[in-house]
Enzyme design. Structure first.
Site, PDB file in Angstrom:
ATOM      1  N   GLU A  76       0.862  -1.173   0.000  1.00  0.00           N
ATOM      2  CA  GLU A  76       0.000   0.000   0.000  1.00  0.00           C
ATOM      3  C   GLU A  76       0.898   1.222   0.000  1.00  0.00           C
ATOM      4  O   GLU A  76       1.893   1.243   0.719  1.00  0.00           O
ATOM      5  CB  GLU A  76      -0.803   0.010   1.285  1.00  0.00           C
ATOM      6  CG  GLU A  76      -2.210   0.442   1.120  1.00  0.00           C
ATOM      7  CD  GLU A  76      -3.047  -0.363   2.093  1.00  0.00           C
ATOM      8  OE1 GLU A  76      -4.087  -0.857   1.708  1.00  0.00           O
ATOM      9  OE2 GLU A  76      -2.582  -0.509   3.233  1.00  0.00           O
ATOM     10  N   TYR A 129       7.687   0.742  -8.088  1.00  0.00           N
ATOM     11  CA  TYR A 129       6.956  -0.526  -8.035  1.00  0.00           C
ATOM     12  C   TYR A 129       6.467  -0.925  -9.432  1.00  0.00           C
ATOM     13  O   TYR A 129       6.538  -2.093  -9.814  1.00  0.00           O
ATOM     14  CB  TYR A 129       5.768  -0.419  -7.070  1.00  0.00           C
ATOM     15  CG  TYR A 129       6.154  -0.087  -5.638  1.00  0.00           C
ATOM     16  CD1 TYR A 129       7.249  -0.680  -5.025  1.00  0.00           C
ATOM     17  CD2 TYR A 129       5.404   0.832  -4.888  1.00  0.00           C
ATOM     18  CE1 TYR A 129       7.599  -0.366  -3.714  1.00  0.00           C
ATOM     19  CE2 TYR A 129       5.749   1.143  -3.576  1.00  0.00           C
ATOM     20  CZ  TYR A 129       6.849   0.541  -3.002  1.00  0.00           C
ATOM     21  OH  TYR A 129       7.184   0.854  -1.705  1.00  0.00           O
TER      22      TYR A 129
HETATM   23  C1  LIG Z   1      10.922   5.337  -3.144  1.00  0.00           C
HETATM   24  C2  LIG Z   1      12.416   5.212  -2.820  1.00  0.00           C
HETATM   25  C3  LIG Z   1      12.619   4.033  -1.882  1.00  0.00           C
HETATM   26  C4  LIG Z   1      13.152   4.940  -4.154  1.00  0.00           C
HETATM   27  O1  LIG Z   1      14.521   4.680  -3.831  1.00  0.00           O
HETATM   28  P1  LIG Z   1      15.701   5.020  -4.861  1.00  0.00           P
HETATM   29  O2  LIG Z   1      16.913   4.328  -4.381  1.00  0.00           O
HETATM   30  O3  LIG Z   1      15.775   6.478  -5.081  1.00  0.00           O
HETATM   31  O4  LIG Z   1      15.119   4.351  -6.188  1.00  0.00           O
HETATM   32  P2  LIG Z   1      15.989   3.820  -7.409  1.00  0.00           P
HETATM   33  O5  LIG Z   1      17.164   4.701  -7.642  1.00  0.00           O
HETATM   34  O6  LIG Z   1      16.235   2.362  -7.230  1.00  0.00           O
HETATM   35  O7  LIG Z   1      14.978   4.040  -8.591  1.00  0.00           O
HETATM   36  C5  LIG Z   1      14.236   2.967  -9.105  1.00  0.00           C
HETATM   37  C6  LIG Z   1      13.112   3.509  -9.977  1.00  0.00           C
HETATM   38  O8  LIG Z   1      12.175   4.178  -9.147  1.00  0.00           O
HETATM   39  C7  LIG Z   1      11.646   5.301  -9.827  1.00  0.00           C
HETATM   40  N1  LIG Z   1      12.021   6.501  -9.096  1.00  0.00           N
HETATM   41  C8  LIG Z   1      12.716   6.552  -7.937  1.00  0.00           C
HETATM   42  N2  LIG Z   1      12.854   7.840  -7.547  1.00  0.00           N
HETATM   43  C9  LIG Z   1      12.234   8.600  -8.489  1.00  0.00           C
HETATM   44  C10 LIG Z   1      12.052  10.003  -8.663  1.00  0.00           C
HETATM   45  N3  LIG Z   1      12.527  10.915  -7.771  1.00  0.00           N
HETATM   46  N4  LIG Z   1      11.375  10.423  -9.751  1.00  0.00           N
HETATM   47  C11 LIG Z   1      10.889   9.551 -10.645  1.00  0.00           C
HETATM   48  N5  LIG Z   1      11.044   8.212 -10.536  1.00  0.00           N
HETATM   49  C12 LIG Z   1      11.700   7.738  -9.485  1.00  0.00           C
HETATM   50  C13 LIG Z   1      12.253   5.266 -11.203  1.00  0.00           C
HETATM   51  O9  LIG Z   1      11.396   4.502 -12.015  1.00  0.00           O
HETATM   52  C14 LIG Z   1      13.547   4.556 -10.973  1.00  0.00           C
HETATM   53  O10 LIG Z   1      14.026   3.920 -12.085  1.00  0.00           O
HETATM   54  P3  LIG Z   1      14.908   4.749 -13.157  1.00  0.00           P
HETATM   55  O11 LIG Z   1      15.955   5.490 -12.386  1.00  0.00           O
HETATM   56  O12 LIG Z   1      15.449   3.653 -14.034  1.00  0.00           O
HETATM   57  O13 LIG Z   1      13.944   5.649 -13.836  1.00  0.00           O
HETATM   58  C15 LIG Z   1      12.987   6.535  -2.227  1.00  0.00           C
HETATM   59  O14 LIG Z   1      12.572   7.621  -3.043  1.00  0.00           O
HETATM   60  C16 LIG Z   1      12.536   6.795  -0.794  1.00  0.00           C
HETATM   61  O15 LIG Z   1      13.168   6.358   0.171  1.00  0.00           O
HETATM   62  N6  LIG Z   1      11.414   7.529  -0.612  1.00  0.00           N
HETATM   63  C17 LIG Z   1      10.905   7.853   0.741  1.00  0.00           C
HETATM   64  C18 LIG Z   1      10.280   6.644   1.428  1.00  0.00           C
HETATM   65  C19 LIG Z   1       9.114   6.098   0.639  1.00  0.00           C
HETATM   66  O16 LIG Z   1       8.276   6.849   0.164  1.00  0.00           O
HETATM   67  N7  LIG Z   1       9.061   4.760   0.486  1.00  0.00           N
HETATM   68  C20 LIG Z   1       8.017   4.098  -0.283  1.00  0.00           C
HETATM   69  C21 LIG Z   1       6.775   3.881   0.485  1.00  0.00           C
HETATM   70  S1  LIG Z   1       6.967   2.611   1.702  1.00  0.00           S
END
Ligand SMILES: CC(C)(COP(=O)(O)OP(=O)(O)OC[C@H]1O[C@@H](n2cnc3c(N)ncnc32)[C@H](O)[C@@H]1OP(=O)(O)O)[C@@H](O)C(=O)NCCC(=O)NCCS
Length: 169
Positions: free
Chosen positions: A124, A136
């Site tokens: 979720e 996701y």
């Molecule tokens: C969501 C989160 C875990 C992603 O972690 P991350 O290490 O930055 O993600 P990745 O570098 O592995 O990116 C994977 C994919 O996610 C998407 N993505 C991640 N950050 C993004 C951004 N700022 N804008 C657009 N797409 C994004 C993209 O599709 C990306 O793939 P791409 O780089 O090939 O386009 C991070 O932004 C975070 O910690 N957010 C705060 C906590 C949270 O909201 N967690 C999820 C709910 S539990």
């Protein structure tokens, strides 16, 4: 060891008590105040208590990602219930985002799912959390329901699912 898009090396391992402080710091920098128990007197203490409870739950799995210097850069928390996994939290330290760590953590969950014959992964996410929804979706999850005003501040929750192909388990 996993190769990151930057060429850095990342290790993913089960979390222990020793990583609570580092994980808590990532939590506090990553989540909405109301998701951290801001309704209580001390959100930090509330979050620490809930992390410790997760570590003690036999069905909870917490994996941390360490960078090349050994520092904790992110974590994922999921529950293994019968033949389903429930992804509860994934978070990456703000300075380490967009380097593939979030994806590596969810990939780790998917490896776990396949090696433990799970048939689906559920989660979720806040409707406004476009970064997480995009992550996701890139890994094959699809949205199947919206829970109106699911979060305590009234925001909708998007339910997402990934069904695993039995042939791949
Ligand atoms: C969501 C989160 C875990 C992603 O972690 P991350 O290490 O930055 O993600 P990745 O570098 O592995 O990116 C994977 C994919 O996610 C998407 N993505 C991640 N950050 C993004 C951004 N700022 N804008 C657009 N797409 C994004 C993209 O599709 C990306 O793939 P791409 O780089 O090939 O386009 C991070 O932004 C975070 O910690 N957010 C705060 C906590 C949270 O909201 N967690 C999820 C709910 S539990």
């Amino acid at each position: 060891m996993l190769g990151l898009v930057t060429g850095d090396l990342l290790t993913i391992e089960p979390m222990t008590e020793a990583e609570i402080e580092a994980t808590l710091a990532i939590d506090l920098a990553s989540f909405h105040p109301s998701d951290l128990g801001a309704d209580r007197d001390d959100p930090r203490a509330a979050r620490e208590k809930s992390l410790r409870e997760e570590l003690a739950r036999s069905w909870a799995r917490i994996r941390i990602a360490r960078g090349p210097a050994g520092d904790v850069l992110g974590y994922i928390l999921f529950w293994h219930v019968a033949d389903e996994l429930h992804l509860l939290n994934v978070a990456v330290a703000p300075a380490a985002r967009r380097r593939g760590i979030g994806r590596a953590l969810v990939d780790e969950l998917l490896v776990y799912a396949r090696t433990h014959a799970a048939v689906k992964v559920l989660l979720e996410v806040r409707a406004s959390n476009a970064d997480a929804i995009r992550l996701y979706e890139r890994l094959g999850f699809t949205q199947f329901n919206v829970r109106k005003a699911y979060y305590s501040d009234g925001e909708d929750g998007v339910e997402m699912m990934l069904e695993l192909d039995a042939a791949q388990t």
